[in-house]
Scaffold this motif. Sequence first.
Motif, PDB file in Angstrom:
ATOM      1  N   GLN A  81       0.837  -1.195   0.000  1.00 14.87           N
ATOM      2  CA  GLN A  81       0.000   0.000   0.000  1.00 14.87           C
ATOM      3  C   GLN A  81       0.878   1.253   0.000  1.00 14.87           C
ATOM      4  OE1 GLN A  81      -2.495   0.872   3.467  1.00 14.87           O
ATOM      5  NE2 GLN A  81      -4.108   1.583   2.085  1.00 14.87           N
TER       6      GLN A  81
ATOM      7  N   LYS B  89      -5.256   4.474  12.476  1.00 11.18           N
ATOM      8  CA  LYS B  89      -6.321   4.873  11.552  1.00 11.18           C
ATOM      9  C   LYS B  89      -7.655   5.129  12.244  1.00 11.18           C
ATOM     10  CE  LYS B  89      -7.368   0.154   9.960  1.00 11.18           C
ATOM     11  NZ  LYS B  89      -6.258  -0.559  10.643  1.00 11.18           N
TER      12      LYS B  89
ATOM     13  N   GLU C 208      -9.378   7.928   3.723  1.00  8.55           N
ATOM     14  CA  GLU C 208     -10.330   7.318   2.788  1.00  8.55           C
ATOM     15  C   GLU C 208     -10.987   8.321   1.863  1.00  8.55           C
ATOM     16  OE1 GLU C 208     -13.104   4.907   5.002  1.00  8.55           O
ATOM     17  OE2 GLU C 208     -11.574   3.399   5.452  1.00  8.55           O
TER      18      GLU C 208
ATOM     19  N   GLN D 256      -1.465   7.601   4.273  1.00 11.60           N
ATOM     20  CA  GLN D 256      -1.658   6.282   3.676  1.00 11.60           C
ATOM     21  C   GLN D 256      -3.132   5.939   3.854  1.00 11.60           C
ATOM     22  OE1 GLN D 256       0.889   3.483   5.700  1.00 11.60           O
ATOM     23  NE2 GLN D 256      -0.070   1.684   4.786  1.00 11.60           N
ATOM     24  N   GLY D 257      -3.724   5.315   2.852  1.00  9.25           N
ATOM     25  CA  GLY D 257      -5.127   4.934   2.996  1.00  9.25           C
ATOM     26  C   GLY D 257      -5.760   4.628   1.657  1.00  9.25           C
ATOM     27  N   TYR D 258      -6.998   4.140   1.716  1.00  5.57           N
ATOM     28  CA  TYR D 258      -7.691   3.723   0.500  1.00  5.57           C
ATOM     29  C   TYR D 258      -7.803   4.866  -0.514  1.00  5.57           C
ATOM     30  CZ  TYR D 258      -9.106  -0.314   3.355  1.00  5.57           C
ATOM     31  OH  TYR D 258      -9.114  -1.427   4.143  1.00  5.57           O
ATOM     32  N   TYR D 259      -7.858   6.119  -0.023  1.00  5.28           N
ATOM     33  CA  TYR D 259      -7.949   7.258  -0.932  1.00  5.28           C
ATOM     34  C   TYR D 259      -6.758   7.293  -1.901  1.00  5.28           C
ATOM     35  CZ  TYR D 259      -8.484  12.067  -2.558  1.00  5.28           C
ATOM     36  OH  TYR D 259      -8.638  13.181  -3.335  1.00  5.28           O
TER      37      TYR D 259
ATOM     38  N   GLY E 281      -4.749   4.527  -2.391  1.00  8.08           N
ATOM     39  CA  GLY E 281      -4.566   3.203  -2.973  1.00  8.08           C
ATOM     40  C   GLY E 281      -4.789   2.106  -1.951  1.00  8.08           C
ATOM     41  N   HIS E 282      -5.502   1.081  -2.383  1.00  7.08           N
ATOM     42  CA  HIS E 282      -5.705  -0.101  -1.540  1.00  7.08           C
ATOM     43  C   HIS E 282      -4.436  -0.945  -1.583  1.00  7.08           C
ATOM     44  CE1 HIS E 282     -10.113  -0.108  -0.677  1.00  7.08           C
ATOM     45  NE2 HIS E 282     -10.061   0.841  -1.586  1.00  7.08           N
ATOM     46  N   PRO E 283      -4.240  -1.811  -0.589  1.00  6.19           N
ATOM     47  CA  PRO E 283      -3.116  -2.753  -0.696  1.00  6.19           C
ATOM     48  C   PRO E 283      -3.274  -3.563  -1.988  1.00  6.19           C
ATOM     49  CG  PRO E 283      -4.082  -2.815   1.516  1.00  6.19           C
ATOM     50  CD  PRO E 283      -5.003  -1.978   0.657  1.00  6.19           C
ATOM     51  N   ALA E 284      -2.202  -3.665  -2.766  1.00  7.11           N
ATOM     52  CA  ALA E 284      -2.276  -4.294  -4.085  1.00  7.11           C
ATOM     53  C   ALA E 284      -1.010  -5.104  -4.353  1.00  7.11           C
ATOM     54  CB  ALA E 284      -2.462  -3.217  -5.149  1.00  7.11           C
TER      55      ALA E 284
END
Length: 273
Positions: free
Chosen positions: A44, A199, A235, A252-255, A257-260
């Motif tokens: 992430q 978070k 987010e 860091q966060g979904y905004y 990028g998601h863990p990929a």
Amino acid sequence: AKSTVGQTVCFFESGMDESARERRKLAMVLRHAQERGEFELLYQPQRLLRTGEVSGYEALLRWHHPALGLVSPCQFIPLAEETGDIIVIGEWVLREACIEARQWPVQMKVAVNLSPVQFLQPGLVDRVRAILVECGLSPNRLELEITETAIISDKLRALHCLRQFKAMGVKVALDDFGTGYSSLDTLHSFPFDKIKIDKSFLLRAEDSPQALAIVRTVLALGRSLSIPVLAEGVENERQLRILQSEGCDEAQGYYFGHPAPAPSLALPKAVNS
Ligand code: C2E
Ligand code: CA
Ligand code: CA
Ligand code: CA
């Protein structure tokens, strides 16, 4: 439900809670997960808020069980800590993450979570050093994320470890700050390179003035101690704006990028590292 069976504290849905027998069964299957190639690391991105630049990626472990499907780290890490398997799993994670980061542009770091059980293991610093050499990754590109749980049981030893990492050039971040045993003494006494605000605070900051106050306070604390602060769990844009206006260093966060899967597949190849 909150699991405190192992050292890592995780929240998970109550439906995932198991009986002791089921846990034992899961522990047995977990033992063979690595050799069966069932583990995967996702990454992430972490971004510098001033420039928008990706400063690195946090490696997050996933277990693809053939029958159970994707098992959350909140479920199997506490279990692996109980059985001691976290030592072997943690070394696998570290090696994989270092090999992956070797492919990235040199300014990007890889952040790896260390369980308190791993942190307390004798010879940890030498193991980390050996893995870096073996993988050919420069120590200053590795950031270890530890929680306060890891240091409270033996503060002198923890201080010694952190100083050795510092001397080597390996960075150490204090993870989940604000939860658990968070104390100002920890920040004052240990040479952390980064504070990660848990978070849970940012996720509540929009409707809880108290949570927002905690975010602000940790940011002010980081500033006054000259320790960069990273906020987890961004987010949406409103949360990002809060952080920007409060002078947060990294996020860091979904905004973002998601863990990929491994970013090396998508990034331009590093010339050298
Ligand atoms: P953590 O170190 O606090 O990792 C952050 C968790 O927040 C990750 O959950 C991540 O997927 C999630 N997250 C990231 N951005 C957002 C967001 O915007 N909103 C929300 N709601 N969540 C977000 P994940 O991957 O399920 O990992 C859970 C925990 O498992 C980690 O918490 C860490 O304590 C542990 N863990 C994961 N991988 C490893 C590992 O390789 N070794 C060890 N020892 N622990 C690990
Ligand atoms: Ca972490
Ligand atoms: Ca965290
Ligand atoms: Ca956590």
